[in-house]
Design a protein around this motif. Structure first.
Motif, PDB file in Angstrom:
ATOM      1  N   ILE A  38      48.130  54.039  43.271  1.00 48.59           N
ATOM      2  CA  ILE A  38      47.171  53.468  42.321  1.00 48.59           C
ATOM      3  C   ILE A  38      47.787  52.265  41.613  1.00 48.59           C
ATOM      4  O   ILE A  38      47.130  51.228  41.413  1.00 48.59           O
ATOM      5  CB  ILE A  38      46.727  54.533  41.306  1.00 48.59           C
ATOM      6  N   GLY A  39      49.038  52.392  41.257  1.00 48.32           N
ATOM      7  CA  GLY A  39      49.706  51.271  40.603  1.00 48.32           C
ATOM      8  C   GLY A  39      49.749  50.038  41.497  1.00 48.32           C
ATOM      9  O   GLY A  39      49.538  48.903  41.044  1.00 48.32           O
ATOM     10  N   ASP A  40      50.013  50.263  42.804  1.00 48.42           N
ATOM     11  CA  ASP A  40      50.034  49.139  43.741  1.00 48.42           C
ATOM     12  C   ASP A  40      48.650  48.524  43.882  1.00 48.42           C
ATOM     13  O   ASP A  40      48.497  47.298  43.902  1.00 48.42           O
ATOM     14  CB  ASP A  40      50.543  49.624  45.097  1.00 48.42           C
ATOM     15  N   ASN A  41      47.626  49.381  43.966  1.00 49.05           N
ATOM     16  CA  ASN A  41      46.253  48.872  44.085  1.00 49.05           C
ATOM     17  C   ASN A  41      45.863  48.050  42.863  1.00 49.05           C
ATOM     18  O   ASN A  41      45.308  46.944  42.977  1.00 49.05           O
ATOM     19  CB  ASN A  41      45.273  50.026  44.270  1.00 49.05           C
ATOM     20  N   VAL A  42      46.156  48.599  41.696  1.00 50.73           N
ATOM     21  CA  VAL A  42      45.755  47.913  40.465  1.00 50.73           C
ATOM     22  C   VAL A  42      46.556  46.622  40.284  1.00 50.73           C
ATOM     23  O   VAL A  42      46.020  45.583  39.869  1.00 50.73           O
ATOM     24  CB  VAL A  42      45.922  48.844  39.254  1.00 50.73           C
ATOM     25  N   SER A  43      47.825  46.650  40.622  1.00 51.32           N
ATOM     26  CA  SER A  43      48.650  45.455  40.430  1.00 51.32           C
ATOM     27  C   SER A  43      48.230  44.328  41.375  1.00 51.32           C
ATOM     28  O   SER A  43      48.480  43.158  41.103  1.00 51.32           O
ATOM     29  CB  SER A  43      50.128  45.795  40.633  1.00 51.32           C
ATOM     30  N   ASN A  44      47.599  44.661  42.497  1.00 55.81           N
ATOM     31  CA  ASN A  44      47.131  43.643  43.453  1.00 55.81           C
ATOM     32  C   ASN A  44      45.638  43.389  43.326  1.00 55.81           C
ATOM     33  O   ASN A  44      45.002  42.922  44.280  1.00 55.81           O
ATOM     34  CB  ASN A  44      47.456  44.077  44.892  1.00 55.81           C
ATOM     35  N   GLN A  90      39.885  53.338  40.691  1.00 52.64           N
ATOM     36  CA  GLN A  90      41.319  53.568  40.504  1.00 52.64           C
ATOM     37  C   GLN A  90      41.593  54.271  39.176  1.00 52.64           C
ATOM     38  O   GLN A  90      42.458  55.151  39.093  1.00 52.64           O
ATOM     39  CB  GLN A  90      42.072  52.241  40.569  1.00 52.64           C
ATOM     40  N   PHE A  91      40.848  53.928  38.128  1.00 58.72           N
ATOM     41  CA  PHE A  91      41.041  54.587  36.829  1.00 58.72           C
ATOM     42  C   PHE A  91      40.639  56.056  36.883  1.00 58.72           C
ATOM     43  O   PHE A  91      41.293  56.923  36.290  1.00 58.72           O
ATOM     44  CB  PHE A  91      40.240  53.865  35.752  1.00 58.72           C
ATOM     45  N   VAL A  92      39.584  56.352  37.579  1.00 58.63           N
ATOM     46  CA  VAL A  92      39.167  57.756  37.715  1.00 58.63           C
ATOM     47  C   VAL A  92      40.244  58.537  38.440  1.00 58.63           C
ATOM     48  O   VAL A  92      40.623  59.649  38.027  1.00 58.63           O
ATOM     49  CB  VAL A  92      37.815  57.841  38.454  1.00 58.63           C
ATOM     50  N   LYS A  93      40.761  57.961  39.550  1.00 60.22           N
ATOM     51  CA  LYS A  93      41.819  58.657  40.275  1.00 60.22           C
ATOM     52  C   LYS A  93      43.078  58.778  39.428  1.00 60.22           C
ATOM     53  O   LYS A  93      43.817  59.763  39.524  1.00 60.22           O
ATOM     54  CB  LYS A  93      42.125  57.910  41.563  1.00 60.22           C
TER      55      LYS A  93
END
Length: 750
Positions: free
Chosen positions: A24-30, A717-720
């Motif tokens: 999730i961190g990778d998804n959000v950061s990109n 992503q926030f829900v997950k």
């Protein structure tokens, strides 16, 4: 022991959920990474442990593990940009990029943020070169293999190969009149007419031998006349008891309309003597010559047949001719201002001291031409009625009238090659040679003596005409090898004629139907680049000539009449062979071949295009003109369409399709290897790439001036993140509770 198992089970959950939070961190950061494809992680349970229960064997779970982690290749939204080299893929597929510093370093990306580097290559931010196919400018299709896309910064010049000139020629223009005024005296004697004859030369150099018989009846003051064809001795037009002193008729060859006017003929008592104006234009030889012996015919003394030039001056000529019985061919020489008496050896005309006008050896022709010395006044010499045997040849001279044409008015030796009174309309356009130098081409139009027929002349600036004949001191010479016989012809007197034709590219005639639409070309000629002589490309009937004498095709690849230009000064190795013959070597390919499009082309027959030259009752006007040549140009901008075609726009006006971007797809794109920099690499599990054109074989199309955004959904992503956080919190509780239970177990020994 069960309590330690619980510790390890909780730990596996913490580990799995920690990796999930990293995803999730990778998804959000990109979230703002161009064309980024968010990853999805999935979990699975660990193999269960079997334990004994009262009901029998049971299974005890041992925690969670990561089952799969792969990117999601869903479509990202597009962001419009002002950069023409930004591209996004709408649908499946990847751009192909290669590292120029190594071999086999091929990568795939959805990131279409491309720029052009200093060497002209289309590259991504990391300097990797985008791959594609070069496009053939003529066919518009891809050529060759996939390679680095390199944009040409400059556009090379392209020589003109076709000009389009669409005009309207005013149908209200009056046809040109060709009047021949007769003079002299015809006394009242109805029973005995006065006969005279002349030749009228048409545009293709053919002499029409015409006779006229006039009778005048003073009592009735009426005329009887007959115009007849001397070749067939058949009447063309006749009348009796006519009050008119003018008659019009058509030439047997080209149907040109000619008028005789005898209003100036007097009727005084005296000898009948009808005078025909004009210079000498034709000489016919008859009788016999001794085989294998030179014979000569003089035009010197006042008692000889008189050769009169356009100024009314007698020109003294001597004609030598010989029949070779070994090969049934002719040798001939024509001299002007010859010696007072023939050569001491009549069998050797090389001893002649006069000016040689024309010479021929082993000729199978019996009808040739030459020019009076220093003039463009052509004389046709015909000995088709000359036999061989014991006898003496005789000569007959014919007064000449020529039809006035745009071609006859053109004289490159003058400051203004053609007077404004010679044409009714003209239009000018610019063409380019192979170096990109511009040249003006002018098309002149004028009505003829025939209804619905216009003549045209295509010419360039004579000073820019560099065809080989314009530089030769003896342009008009030909040689033909026919087995063991070599036929040679030199018209030494043709130099002035060739110089006068400098700049002329084509002459011809256009016929229109009664609705004002162009009907056909006919009597169309170009100028031989080697000799300066006229070369017929469309005959009198309107049919293209199968094999023009200069060995170029009569028509170009589009079916339009073809003219030959040379603005560069290409020298032929041989002045005796046609310019496009194999003898001239590769230089024949350097001549500039230009098609002339009037909106009418030949394909089995003459056919009209939707936009064509017309003859309507409105002002002369150029409706449209264009040409396909260009000077050199520099790249000003590029554009990309949804097929991935990269088009260059150059300062010379050219719009050239240069490249097509290639795309690739995989059977299992989720198994590609991420290598950073928005790049993927092929793996064994992804399968080999399948390349193709955008929009084909399941590949997506190209969205120009766009980039693809990340497909990460921040809300999802926030829900997950919340779910993973709660799971991680619960797993940590398992560990702390298990620790408390172990502590209680240890405290039992106290």
């Amino acid at each position: 022991m069960g309590l330690t198992d619980a510790l390890f089970t909780g730990t596996s959950g913490l580990r799995a959920l920690g990796h999930g939070m990293s995803v999730i961190g990778d998804n959000v950061s990109n979230l703002n990474t161009t064309a980024f494809k968010g990853a999805r992680i999935s979990f699975s349970d660990v193999m269960a442990q079997s334990i004994n229960t009262g009901a029998g064997s049971g299974q005890l779970g041992r925690g969670a593990s990561i089952q799969a982690l792969y990117p999601l290749f869903t479509q990202g939204s597009f962001e419009s940009t002002a950069n023409p080299t930004d591209m996004a893929i709408a649908g499946a597929g990847f751009f192909i990029v290669k590292d120029p510093k190594g071999t086999g370093n091929t990568f795939y990306t959805r990131d279409g943020q491309f720029v052009i580097d200093k060497e002209g290559y289309l590259v991504n931010a990391g300097g990797l070169r985008v791959q594609g196919w070069r496009i053939d400018e003529i066919t518009g299709d891809i050529t060759g293999a996939i390679t680095d896309i390199q944009i040409d910064r400059s556009s090379p010049p392209v020589k003109t190969s076709k000009i389009d000139v669409i005009t309207n020629l005013d149908a209200r223009e009056e046809t040109r009149t060709k009047l021949i005024f007769l003079s002299g005296n015809l006394y009242d004697d109805p029973s005995d007419g006065n006969y005279t004859y002349l030749v009228i030369r048409d545009v293709d150099g053919k002499d029409n031998k015409i006779g006229i018989r006039l009778e005048y009846n003073a009592a009735t003051q009426k005329w009887a006349y007959e115009i007849y064809n001397l070749e067939t001795n058949q009447p063309i037009v006749s009348a009796v008891d006519s009050t008119s002193t003018r008659v019009s008729f058509e030439l047997p060859s080209t149907k040109e309309v000619i008028s005789f006017d005898w209003s100036g003929v007097t009727h005084v008592n005296g000898p009948n003597d009808i005078k025909m104006p004009g210079r000498t234009g034709r000489i016919e030889l008859s009788g016999d010559v001794d085989p294998d012996t030179w014979e000569y015919i003089d035009f010197i003394a006042p008692t000889d047949p008189q050769v009169i030039d356009a100024n009314g001056t007698q020109r003294k000529l001597r004609v030598y001719i010989r029949y070779d019985s070994t090969d049934s061919r002719w040798d001939y020489r024509v001299f002007e201002n010859p010696a007072a008496t023939p050569a001491t050896n009549p069998d050797d005309p090389t001893q002649e001291t006069g000016t040689l006008l024309v010479k021929g050896d082993n000729s199978d022709e019996t009808n040739i031409f030459f020019f009076l010395d220093g003039t463009t006044q052509r004389i046709n010499l015909d000995w088709s009625n000359l036999g061989y045997g014991d006898g003496t040849p005789t000569a007959t001279v014919f007064t000449l009238q020529e039809t006035d044409t745009l071609l006859s008015y053109w004289d490159a030796r003058q400051d203004v090659p053609i007077p404004s009174t010679a044409y009714s309309y003209r239009t000018t356009l610019t063409v380019y040679d192979s170096l990109g130098t511009p040249h003006e081409i002018t098309v002149y139009y004028n009505p003829t003596t025939k209804d619905n027929v216009y003549e045209f002349l295509v010419a360039c600036n004579p000073n820019e005409d560099m065809r080989d004949f314009t530089k030769d001191t003896l342009p008009m010479q030909w040689q033909y090898e026919e087995g063991t016989i070599t036929q040679k012809l030199q018209i030494l007197s043709g130099n002035v004629q060739a110089k006068s034709l400098k700049g002329v590219l084509m002459y011809g005639r256009l016929e229109f139907d009664n609705q004002g639409n162009v009907k056909k070309f006919y009597e169309t000629y170009r100028v031989d680049a080697n000799t300066g002589a006229l070369v017929q490309v469309v005959d009198t009937s309107g049919n293209p000539v199968p094999d023009p004498v200069d060995k170029f095709s009569a028509l170009g690849p589009h079916g339009y009449p073809l003219m030959i230009a040379d603005f560069l000064g290409i020298d032929f190795p041989y002045d005796i062979y046609p310019p496009n013959s194999q003898d001239q070597g590769l230089v024949r390919n350097d001549l500039q071949q230009i098609e002339l499009n009037f909106g009418y082309f030949f394909k089995d027959s003459w056919r009209s295009e939707s936009v064509r030259t017309t003859q309507y009752a409105t002002s002369n006007a150029t409706i449209f003109y264009d040409q396909d040549g260009f000077g050199p140009g520099a790249l000003e901008s590029i554009t990309v369409d949804n097929q991935g075609i990269i088009t260059g726009n150059y300062s010379n006006g050219r719009v050239i399709p240069l490249w097509m971007v290639s795309l690739a797809n995989f059977n299992a794109p989720e198994r590609l290897q991420k290598v950073g920099g928005n790049l993927f690499k092929e793996t064994t599990h992804s399968g080999p790439p399948v390349t193709g054109k955008p929009g084909s074989n399941g590949l997506g199309t190209i969205a120009p001036n766009s980039i693809e955004q990340s497909n990460v959904d921040l809300g999802e992503q926030f829900v997950k993140m919340i779910i993973f956080q709660r799971g991680f919190q619960a797993d940590s509780r398992i560990i702390t509770v298990s620790d408390t239970m172990l502590e209680e177990l240890i405290n039992l020994k106290r």
